[in-house]
Design an enzyme around this catalytic site. Structure first.
Site, mmCIF file in Angstrom:
data_model
loop_
_atom_site.group_PDB
_atom_site.id
_atom_site.type_symbol
_atom_site.label_atom_id
_atom_site.label_comp_id
_atom_site.label_asym_id
_atom_site.label_seq_id
_atom_site.Cartn_x
_atom_site.Cartn_y
_atom_site.Cartn_z
ATOM 1 N N LYS A 224 0.837 -1.219 0.000
ATOM 2 C CA LYS A 224 0.000 0.000 0.000
ATOM 3 C C LYS A 224 0.872 1.270 0.000
ATOM 4 O O LYS A 224 0.359 2.383 0.059
ATOM 5 C CB LYS A 224 -0.941 0.006 1.211
ATOM 6 C CG LYS A 224 -1.995 -1.115 1.134
ATOM 7 C CD LYS A 224 -3.053 -0.996 2.195
ATOM 8 C CE LYS A 224 -2.790 -1.471 3.502
ATOM 9 N NZ LYS A 224 -2.128 -1.843 4.503
ATOM 10 N N ASP A 246 9.120 -12.107 -3.073
ATOM 11 C CA ASP A 246 9.689 -12.270 -1.738
ATOM 12 C C ASP A 246 9.832 -10.876 -1.122
ATOM 13 O O ASP A 246 10.645 -10.082 -1.575
ATOM 14 C CB ASP A 246 11.065 -12.948 -1.912
ATOM 15 C CG ASP A 246 11.821 -13.088 -0.598
ATOM 16 O OD1 ASP A 246 11.323 -12.614 0.432
ATOM 17 O OD2 ASP A 246 12.919 -13.669 -0.619
ATOM 18 N N ASP A 252 14.416 -2.758 4.348
ATOM 19 C CA ASP A 252 15.852 -2.436 4.424
ATOM 20 C C ASP A 252 16.293 -1.651 3.189
ATOM 21 O O ASP A 252 17.036 -0.666 3.293
ATOM 22 C CB ASP A 252 16.693 -3.713 4.556
ATOM 23 C CG ASP A 252 16.479 -4.398 5.895
ATOM 24 O OD1 ASP A 252 16.030 -3.713 6.839
ATOM 25 O OD2 ASP A 252 16.753 -5.608 5.996
ATOM 26 N N LYS A 285 12.699 -10.029 -6.346
ATOM 27 C CA LYS A 285 13.778 -11.028 -6.357
ATOM 28 C C LYS A 285 13.840 -11.736 -5.021
ATOM 29 O O LYS A 285 13.458 -11.168 -3.995
ATOM 30 C CB LYS A 285 15.114 -10.325 -6.599
ATOM 31 C CG LYS A 285 15.209 -9.716 -7.967
ATOM 32 C CD LYS A 285 16.546 -9.055 -8.142
ATOM 33 C CE LYS A 285 16.356 -7.662 -8.690
ATOM 34 N NZ LYS A 285 17.503 -6.821 -8.523
ATOM 35 N N GLY A 287 15.461 -13.383 -1.653
ATOM 36 C CA GLY A 287 16.522 -13.001 -0.716
ATOM 37 C C GLY A 287 16.414 -11.543 -0.319
ATOM 38 O O GLY A 287 15.643 -10.785 -0.907
ATOM 39 N N SER A 291 18.777 -8.977 -3.190
ATOM 40 C CA SER A 291 17.717 -8.283 -3.923
ATOM 41 C C SER A 291 17.792 -6.760 -3.742
ATOM 42 O O SER A 291 16.978 -6.029 -4.287
ATOM 43 C CB SER A 291 16.354 -8.799 -3.476
ATOM 44 O OG SER A 291 16.079 -8.353 -2.170
#
Ligand code: ADP
Length: 316
Positions: A224, A246, A252, A285, A287, A291
């Site tokens: 969102k 994923d 992060d 991607k 991981g 990613s």
């Protein structure tokens, strides 16, 4: 330069068709290994976004620490913006055990913090003292006294402080107001709201935080998007439309990019657009670490995708 003082883990990610119920075993998972920890991921994101970034973290004296060191050396070789100082403490290195459901990318994570819990405060202090930096990016995977010391040192020395309140810890309510910018996801925002006895509506929380945090508060809302609020601006940035596989590490990538663009003098809206693009790309991607996009990929993505329209929100 940006400094990130934070966690470093070795991530064991298993992709599964379904999560096990309590007491059940799922036997057909596929294993993927990578460096991780919110601190390391955000440092790598800030460096890949284009800022000189130094990561300061703590590993144990086991074989996993050697495996992590190899990854960090490779990262520094590929990206000259990325530097690291690892403090070593006797015992186990931090590890994360992540289960990702393949069809929708949802995850469950268990962390063994290991050396992240044993990072030596005076060594971190010495490292901060000898580093030239403008901004510091912190999360809540280290102990409260370390995060607090980093905040106080940075404020005293005129450095900009970004605090990502993940994962939520009780002590966040006592320190968040000392940061220049706070970034949290919906769950962390509602945990903080309940500790502060606020109504759990995200706009309400953002407005409350904007009063306390000088630069402003960002609440990320997954698919969102995100809302930002400070004393001058209040807006919703919808998420970019992507095919997610994923979602581990979206926050992060978002935090590292946001800190990088703010510290390089971009406007808040610009920084949020870059951060949202980086967060969206990272979900396409597998991981977390692998990613985190490099700036070139983000620029290409922004050129080729429809930018969602930022919606101004009303403060009343
Ligand atoms: P966290 O990983 O900390 O829980 P979020 O899931 O809120 O953080 O994601 C951070 C940001 O990444 C969001 O604000 C959004 O911009 C982007 N993002 C996350 N999930 C998606 C998604 N499924 N599609 C597009 N963008 C996403």
């Amino acid at each position: 330069m940006n400094i990130v003082v934070g966690s470093i883990n070795y991530d064991f990610t298993i992709y599964v068709d379904r999560f096990p119920e309590v007491g059940q075993t799922v036997t057909d998972g596929t294993l993927f290994e990578s460096p991780g920890g919110k601190g390391l991921n955000q440092a790598v994101a800030s460096a890949r976004a284009g800022s000189k970034t130094k990561f300061i973290g703590c590993v144990g004296d086991d074989i996993i620490a050697d495996m992590l060191l190899d990854f960090l050396k490779q990262e520094s070789k590929k990206n000259k913006n990325f530097q690291h100082t690892l403090i070593v403490s006797k015992g186990k290195t931090g590890c994360a055990f992540i289960t990702v459901r393949s069809d929708d990318g949802k995850n469950e994570i268990v962390v063994s913090p290991g050396a992240n819990k044993r990072i030596n405060k005076s060594k971190v202090y010495q490292e901060l003292k000898r580093s030239k930096f403008d901004s510091i990016l912190l999360q809540c995977e280290l102990e409260e006294d370390i995060v607090e010391m980093c905040i106080h040192f940075s404020r005293k020395n005129g450095k900009r402080v970004f605090l990502n309140t993940a994962p939520f810890k009780e002590w966040v309510k006592d320190v968040y107001h000392l940061a220049d910018f706070v970034v949290m996801n919906e769950l962390e925002a509602s945990a903080l709201a309940s500790r502060l006895k606020l109504n759990s509506d995200t706009s309400h929380i953002a407005r409350y935080l904007a009063d306390k945090v000088s630069g402003g508060a960002l609440i990320t809302l997954g698919e969102k998007g995100a809302i930002f609020c400070n004393k001058k601006e209040f807006f919703h940035m919808p998420a970019f439309s992507v095919r997610s596989v994923d979602t581990v590490g979206a926050g992060d990538s978002f935090c590292g990019y946001f800190a990088s663009f703010i510290s390089r003098g971009y406007s808040i809206k610009e920084a949020v657009v870059y951060a949202s693009a980086a967060g969206a790309i990272s979900t396409t991607k597998k991981g977390a670490f692998s990613s985190i996009p490099y700036i070139n990929e983000v620029l290409r993505f922004l050129k080729n995708s429809q930018k969602p329209e930022i919606k101004e929100l009303s403060a009343s």
